[in-house]
Design a protein around this motif. Sequence first.
Motif, PDB file in Angstrom:
ATOM      1  N   GLU A 141       0.838  -1.200   0.000  1.00 17.77           N
ATOM      2  CA  GLU A 141       0.000   0.000   0.000  1.00 17.77           C
ATOM      3  C   GLU A 141       0.871   1.247   0.000  1.00 17.77           C
ATOM      4  N   MET A 142       1.906   1.205   0.820  1.00 14.38           N
ATOM      5  CA  MET A 142       2.813   2.346   0.921  1.00 14.38           C
ATOM      6  C   MET A 142       3.545   2.574  -0.410  1.00 14.38           C
ATOM      7  N   LEU A 143       4.023   1.484  -1.027  1.00 13.72           N
ATOM      8  CA  LEU A 143       4.798   1.627  -2.263  1.00 13.72           C
ATOM      9  C   LEU A 143       3.932   2.064  -3.450  1.00 13.72           C
ATOM     10  N   LEU A 144       2.634   1.785  -3.375  1.00 12.98           N
ATOM     11  CA  LEU A 144       1.777   2.108  -4.517  1.00 12.98           C
ATOM     12  C   LEU A 144       1.031   3.428  -4.339  1.00 12.98           C
ATOM     13  N   SER A 145       1.158   4.049  -3.173  1.00 12.11           N
ATOM     14  CA  SER A 145       0.381   5.274  -2.952  1.00 12.11           C
ATOM     15  C   SER A 145       0.875   6.392  -3.876  1.00 12.11           C
ATOM     16  N   GLY A 146      -0.060   7.168  -4.380  1.00 11.25           N
ATOM     17  CA  GLY A 146       0.285   8.293  -5.255  1.00 11.25           C
ATOM     18  C   GLY A 146       0.679   7.876  -6.658  1.00 11.25           C
ATOM     19  N   ARG A 147       0.221   6.705  -7.085  1.00 10.98           N
ATOM     20  CA  ARG A 147       0.601   6.168  -8.398  1.00 10.98           C
ATOM     21  C   ARG A 147      -0.163   6.893  -9.513  1.00 10.98           C
ATOM     22  N   ALA A 159       4.861  -4.348 -10.342  1.00 18.35           N
ATOM     23  CA  ALA A 159       5.474  -5.676 -10.266  1.00 18.35           C
ATOM     24  C   ALA A 159       5.104  -6.320  -8.937  1.00 18.35           C
ATOM     25  N   CYS A 160       5.138  -7.632  -8.902  1.00 20.99           N
ATOM     26  CA  CYS A 160       4.873  -8.326  -7.649  1.00 20.99           C
ATOM     27  C   CYS A 160       6.050  -9.253  -7.347  1.00 20.99           C
ATOM     28  N   GLU A 198       5.968  -0.318  -7.753  1.00 20.23           N
ATOM     29  CA  GLU A 198       5.778   0.284  -9.062  1.00 20.23           C
ATOM     30  C   GLU A 198       7.116   0.469  -9.771  1.00 20.23           C
ATOM     31  N   VAL A 199       7.146   0.009 -11.031  1.00 21.04           N
ATOM     32  CA  VAL A 199       8.344   0.170 -11.848  1.00 21.04           C
ATOM     33  C   VAL A 199       8.055   1.284 -12.855  1.00 21.04           C
ATOM     34  N   GLN A 200       8.973   2.247 -12.961  1.00 19.76           N
ATOM     35  CA  GLN A 200       8.774   3.325 -13.931  1.00 19.76           C
ATOM     36  C   GLN A 200       9.944   3.355 -14.900  1.00 19.76           C
TER      37      GLN A 200
END
Length: 460
Positions: free
Chosen positions: A284-290, A300-301, A312-314
């Motif tokens: 949740e923390m890593l995906l916030s503000g996506r 990615a998982c 998230e990979v950018q």
Amino acid sequence: MAKQKIVYVCSSCGYESPKWNGRCPDCGEWNTLEEATPAAQLTRSSATSASAAVRDISGSIKEINDIDADDNEVRWTTGLKELDRVLGGGIVKGSLILLGGEPGIGKSTLLLQICQKLGEDHTILYVSGEESLRQIKLRARRLGVDSGNLYLVSENDCEAVCSVIAKEKPEIAIIDSIQTMNISALTSASGSVTQVRECTNLLMKTAKSLEIPMLIVGHVNKDGAIAGPKVMEHIVDCVLYFEGQKNLPYRILRGIKNRFGSTNEIGVFEMCGSGLREVANPSEMLLSGRPSDASGCCVACVIEGSRPILAEVQALVTKSAFNVPRRTATGFDYNRMAILIAVLEKRLGFFFGGLDVYLNVVGGFDIGEPAADLSVALALYSSLTDKIVPPDVITFGEIGLAGELRAVQRAEQRIAEAQRLGFNKCIIPYSSMKGIDTRRLGIEVIGADTVQKAFRAALP
Ligand code: TYD
Ligand code: MG
């Protein structure tokens, strides 16, 4: 008596050399070789082994089943589940735990914080060589640590520390930090390889003989290794690294070595006004503000220890202003990225020649698992073609050099995590579909055997 030999030890990697060099032949660092007394001379008495009588130890041999060690009994919980998990279930009695990390990352904060819970049942001696008692008290007040079982001492003399531990017999000892400890008989400065090695040895003997767990703080040098890592890591039972970016509040605790548990586990914390807070849901923390409508983004998982984590990979692929395009990868292996670009060029016919490629894993997270290959490739492709990957799509799978998608472990667990976080479509290697009942799941699962098919399924 033989003449006292001098050796030169590299403070970066622990390499020993009989003569001084400007550059360490092992790790290549400049000006790191320091004069030291060899370990063998310090520990062995002047009597040669031939003249000393050989002790008979046959009486101390035991059958494995006769030794009682109850795993539940000897593990003490720290009150922080994230730390307990990295330790393999809690602190083991008599173990020596090294906590490494850059200065200011939060090592002292973490150790002081666990004193509250540990102090409920155990007496703790916190030895600080860096801060005064008043400073520790102020910090403890901020963290809400007021255990009556916590005793503090500000001291640098390692022998004095060991003797006070042997005398007062605390149930847990904390040494902050090993670089500030010194043995006065040794001529080298605090923090040098000899001092660090001998102080660790002395502390280990104290911890093992009294059977008390000892937590030792070790600062890391600019390369991210604990000063004199080779000399310390084999002495202690458990090596933990506390890492994170200074400007981000998130901290990741990683096990590098653990004699009592798995080293795959990570613990995630957030540094806030009142100390470190556990992050139970890192995804949740890593995906916030996506962003939902930007090209080059893909989720990615990966499995970290026993948990699936979504990150998230950018990717940003742009025309280069230079003859040699710039390529960087943050949070992902640079060489792996180069392989994926080669596969996209050779097998799929998408060319990156003359283009800069920037790859970033959001949140300072580091992805090491090949299961992230497909997401990285998809992010690169998405940025190259400016096609947006829908925000409810998640992918995982290892990419082979022939452009095929290879199976990954624990697919079901990854899909469940994606579903929990609201994803609707999951693209996975066809060979990972085996045994997964897709009808039972509330998420669309698509199996693909090649990268092409996966791209086609991901992009509408
Ligand atoms: P510290 O534990 O002293 O780092 P280390 O022992 O690894 O050198 O952590 C210091 C940093 O933590 C400092 O930059 C301020 C921050 N911090 C907070 O944000 N909140 C807090 O409650 C505390 C105690 C520290
Ligand atoms: Mg500190």
